[in-house]
Design a protein around this motif. Sequence first.
Motif, PDB file in Angstrom:
ATOM      1  N   ILE A 170      75.919 -23.644  14.412  1.00  0.00           N
ATOM      2  CA  ILE A 170      76.938 -23.136  15.333  1.00  0.00           C
ATOM      3  C   ILE A 170      76.232 -22.930  16.664  1.00  0.00           C
ATOM      4  CG2 ILE A 170      78.487 -21.234  15.889  1.00  0.00           C
ATOM      5  CD1 ILE A 170      78.790 -20.736  12.908  1.00  0.00           C
ATOM      6  N   THR A 171      76.677 -23.651  17.676  1.00  0.00           N
ATOM      7  CA  THR A 171      76.014 -23.602  18.983  1.00  0.00           C
ATOM      8  C   THR A 171      77.013 -23.178  20.048  1.00  0.00           C
ATOM      9  OG1 THR A 171      74.497 -25.376  18.338  1.00  0.00           O
ATOM     10  CG2 THR A 171      74.685 -24.881  20.687  1.00  0.00           C
ATOM     11  N   VAL A 172      76.648 -22.198  20.846  1.00  0.00           N
ATOM     12  CA  VAL A 172      77.469 -21.810  21.990  1.00  0.00           C
ATOM     13  C   VAL A 172      76.659 -22.053  23.262  1.00  0.00           C
ATOM     14  CG1 VAL A 172      76.751 -19.372  21.865  1.00  0.00           C
ATOM     15  CG2 VAL A 172      78.859 -20.001  23.070  1.00  0.00           C
ATOM     16  N   THR A 173      77.307 -22.691  24.234  1.00  0.00           N
ATOM     17  CA  THR A 173      76.704 -22.923  25.546  1.00  0.00           C
ATOM     18  C   THR A 173      77.443 -22.042  26.547  1.00  0.00           C
ATOM     19  OG1 THR A 173      76.167 -25.214  24.964  1.00  0.00           O
ATOM     20  CG2 THR A 173      76.140 -24.625  27.303  1.00  0.00           C
ATOM     21  N   VAL A 174      76.704 -21.172  27.223  1.00  0.00           N
ATOM     22  CA  VAL A 174      77.290 -20.233  28.180  1.00  0.00           C
ATOM     23  C   VAL A 174      76.823 -20.615  29.581  1.00  0.00           C
ATOM     24  CG1 VAL A 174      77.551 -17.813  28.844  1.00  0.00           C
ATOM     25  CG2 VAL A 174      77.281 -18.439  26.422  1.00  0.00           C
ATOM     26  N   SER A 175      77.777 -20.664  30.512  1.00  0.00           N
ATOM     27  CA  SER A 175      77.453 -21.036  31.894  1.00  0.00           C
ATOM     28  C   SER A 175      78.070 -20.035  32.859  1.00  0.00           C
ATOM     29  CB  SER A 175      77.975 -22.443  32.198  1.00  0.00           C
ATOM     30  OG  SER A 175      77.756 -22.775  33.559  1.00  0.00           O
ATOM     31  N   ASN A 176      77.340 -19.753  33.923  1.00  0.00           N
ATOM     32  CA  ASN A 176      77.881 -18.911  34.989  1.00  0.00           C
ATOM     33  C   ASN A 176      78.171 -19.702  36.245  1.00  0.00           C
ATOM     34  OD1 ASN A 176      75.354 -19.398  36.074  1.00  0.00           O
ATOM     35  ND2 ASN A 176      74.571 -17.345  35.674  1.00  0.00           N
ATOM     36  N   GLY A 177      78.132 -21.040  36.114  1.00  0.00           N
ATOM     37  CA  GLY A 177      78.375 -21.905  37.258  1.00  0.00           C
ATOM     38  C   GLY A 177      77.112 -22.296  37.978  1.00  0.00           C
ATOM     39  N   PHE A 178      76.043 -21.556  37.728  1.00  0.00           N
ATOM     40  CA  PHE A 178      74.758 -21.851  38.354  1.00  0.00           C
ATOM     41  C   PHE A 178      73.771 -22.374  37.329  1.00  0.00           C
ATOM     42  CE2 PHE A 178      70.509 -19.879  39.044  1.00  0.00           C
ATOM     43  CZ  PHE A 178      70.060 -20.769  39.998  1.00  0.00           C
ATOM     44  N   GLU A 179      73.767 -21.735  36.176  1.00  0.00           N
ATOM     45  CA  GLU A 179      72.862 -22.142  35.112  1.00  0.00           C
ATOM     46  C   GLU A 179      73.578 -22.007  33.774  1.00  0.00           C
ATOM     47  OE1 GLU A 179      69.508 -19.571  34.990  1.00  0.00           O
ATOM     48  OE2 GLU A 179      70.708 -17.741  35.104  1.00  0.00           O
ATOM     49  N   SER A 180      72.998 -22.641  32.759  1.00  0.00           N
ATOM     50  CA  SER A 180      73.563 -22.608  31.411  1.00  0.00           C
ATOM     51  C   SER A 180      72.474 -22.270  30.407  1.00  0.00           C
ATOM     52  CB  SER A 180      74.195 -23.956  31.047  1.00  0.00           C
ATOM     53  OG  SER A 180      75.259 -24.268  31.910  1.00  0.00           O
ATOM     54  N   GLU A 181      72.885 -21.600  29.318  1.00  0.00           N
ATOM     55  CA  GLU A 181      71.980 -21.316  28.216  1.00  0.00           C
ATOM     56  C   GLU A 181      72.706 -21.570  26.899  1.00  0.00           C
ATOM     57  OE1 GLU A 181      70.023 -17.582  28.223  1.00  0.00           O
ATOM     58  OE2 GLU A 181      69.132 -17.840  30.210  1.00  0.00           O
ATOM     59  N   LYS A 182      71.895 -21.870  25.861  1.00  0.00           N
ATOM     60  CA  LYS A 182      72.453 -22.122  24.537  1.00  0.00           C
ATOM     61  C   LYS A 182      71.866 -21.160  23.519  1.00  0.00           C
ATOM     62  CE  LYS A 182      73.299 -27.107  24.987  1.00  0.00           C
ATOM     63  NZ  LYS A 182      73.018 -28.433  24.393  1.00  0.00           N
ATOM     64  N   GLN A 183      72.658 -20.891  22.508  1.00  0.00           N
ATOM     65  CA  GLN A 183      72.160 -20.151  21.355  1.00  0.00           C
ATOM     66  C   GLN A 183      72.760 -20.786  20.102  1.00  0.00           C
ATOM     67  OE1 GLN A 183      72.793 -15.755  19.697  1.00  0.00           O
ATOM     68  NE2 GLN A 183      71.579 -15.768  21.572  1.00  0.00           N
ATOM     69  N   THR A 184      71.915 -20.921  19.075  1.00  0.00           N
ATOM     70  CA  THR A 184      72.331 -21.602  17.843  1.00  0.00           C
ATOM     71  C   THR A 184      72.059 -20.730  16.633  1.00  0.00           C
ATOM     72  OG1 THR A 184      71.922 -23.797  18.787  1.00  0.00           O
ATOM     73  CG2 THR A 184      71.968 -23.639  16.392  1.00  0.00           C
ATOM     74  N   LYS A 185      72.988 -20.719  15.724  1.00  0.00           N
ATOM     75  CA  LYS A 185      72.818 -20.065  14.435  1.00  0.00           C
ATOM     76  C   LYS A 185      73.159 -21.075  13.342  1.00  0.00           C
ATOM     77  CE  LYS A 185      73.875 -15.419  16.176  1.00  0.00           C
ATOM     78  NZ  LYS A 185      72.500 -14.912  16.107  1.00  0.00           N
ATOM     79  N   THR A 186      72.660 -20.821  12.142  1.00  0.00           N
ATOM     80  CA  THR A 186      72.835 -21.767  11.036  1.00  0.00           C
ATOM     81  C   THR A 186      73.630 -21.129   9.900  1.00  0.00           C
ATOM     82  OG1 THR A 186      70.747 -22.879  11.557  1.00  0.00           O
ATOM     83  CG2 THR A 186      71.651 -23.223   9.348  1.00  0.00           C
ATOM     84  N   VAL A 187      74.575 -21.895   9.380  1.00  0.00           N
ATOM     85  CA  VAL A 187      75.349 -21.492   8.211  1.00  0.00           C
ATOM     86  C   VAL A 187      74.990 -22.445   7.071  1.00  0.00           C
ATOM     87  CG1 VAL A 187      77.651 -21.316   7.200  1.00  0.00           C
ATOM     88  CG2 VAL A 187      77.248 -20.528   9.537  1.00  0.00           C
ATOM     89  N   THR A 188      74.625 -21.882   5.931  1.00  0.00           N
ATOM     90  CA  THR A 188      74.271 -22.700   4.770  1.00  0.00           C
ATOM     91  C   THR A 188      75.404 -22.672   3.753  1.00  0.00           C
ATOM     92  OG1 THR A 188      71.913 -22.270   5.077  1.00  0.00           O
ATOM     93  CG2 THR A 188      72.611 -23.056   2.903  1.00  0.00           C
ATOM     94  N   VAL A 189      75.896 -23.849   3.436  1.00  0.00           N
ATOM     95  CA  VAL A 189      76.951 -23.987   2.423  1.00  0.00           C
ATOM     96  C   VAL A 189      76.286 -24.413   1.115  1.00  0.00           C
ATOM     97  CG1 VAL A 189      79.093 -25.160   1.772  1.00  0.00           C
ATOM     98  CG2 VAL A 189      78.622 -24.606   4.185  1.00  0.00           C
TER      99      VAL A 189
END
Length: 447
Positions: A170-189
């Motif tokens: 699960i990856t979310v990309t957050v941007s403020n219009g100037f820069e962007s950052e990502k954070q990822t978490k893992t789900v195991t099925v």
Amino acid sequence: MKKTLLLLLFIVITSCYQETAIVVEGDFTTSYANEDESIPVIIKIDNKIAGADTYEWTFEGGSPSTSSKKDPGEILYNKQGIYTIKLVAKNVDGERKEISKTVTIKEGLNIEFTHEIVKSNYSPVEVILKNTTIGEGLTFTWDFQDGMPSTFTGKTPPNVVFTTPGNHTITVTVSNGFESEKQTKTVTVAPYLVSLFSYEPKFEDDDYEAPVTINFTNKSASATNYKWTFEGGNPAISTEENPTVVFTSAGSHEVTLEAFNDKTTQVYKSIITVLPDTNLRILTNIKLGINSAHNNNNVGAMFSTVTRQSYKANEINDQNSSLIDIVFQGLNSNLTNNRFISPDQANNYGFLALKNAQSTIFINSQNLCNCGLNFTEGQFDTMINDTPLQSLTINYSAAGAQEFGLTFPRIILFKTQDGRKGAIKIKDMVKNGTSSYILCDIKVQKQ
């Protein structure tokens, strides 16, 4: 006349003064320190105003909020927004210039989100996402690997469902219009639910003759609970993971395993065939060595009908010595002097004494024992249950215990200490020097 001259001089002087008044002109510029537009933000002021004597700066939302310096330096902003920087520049001549500019301060990026699995991680897996990222003016783009939905744009995503076993990001990309950052978490099925088992009878029941005690090994995947049904078994039903069951009657018995988790169930079935009880253990091609073969650890002269193993001298220990119930004595490599002896007499015939040795009666010669026994090779070969053995009376006699020579096929009868009767058929005598041996089949009662 003098008054007229003075008036003309004042007019001239006044005219000259007005022509030399200083004008306030120029501008100021702003820039982001380190080109960083995300809070905390430092704005640098470059003042290029000329002709001013005083400066009145107002920094909306900034720190400091005001300044009277010509060059106010750096202004700190800690909150996102669009702010006005205002300058009023004046001089003693009454000249004045007012300039306003805006700066955009973007929210800093500090991503915070959690995921929570509903119920369990068995497929299908539903995941609740909680986005606690603080800030205004941010955009959020979500990517759910192999999920439903697969993407989402917005701060608060819906619940996501994963069905395929394995790891999913699960990856979310957050941007403020100037820069962007990502954070990822893992789900195991977890793997798909599979109901499966194997089974193995107890060692003494490996012929599958009734009664048979069978140990079941559960090989199900992603299961938390089990329900077993054993047709004709005892117990008939079990919820144990790895049960042990006794089948007392011959026939085909269906075994069913229903495996559960909190999402689904699956059933696996197998048929176990139990044979009628013959009460006869059949052992074939048993090698028994002469004394030298045994003592030199080449071919064992001792055998256990319980463990169904032969033992050389170096293989005998405190645990198996009491289980040995057959001992063969071969005095020489020509196999001209042979006999079967009771294990508790082994030390009298060239072997080391056995600890807690058993007592077995052998009839090495039915012809010489004068005991009314005449169990033939034909009877041995056709014996499929213990009925032919039941009527035999096997007692010790010196004549029956005497040695025999190089003659085969040959039938030797015996009775173990626990009362089981049996017959040995010597079907070959192999001369191989000090490693010579006899080859035989053994049929013995199981109880």
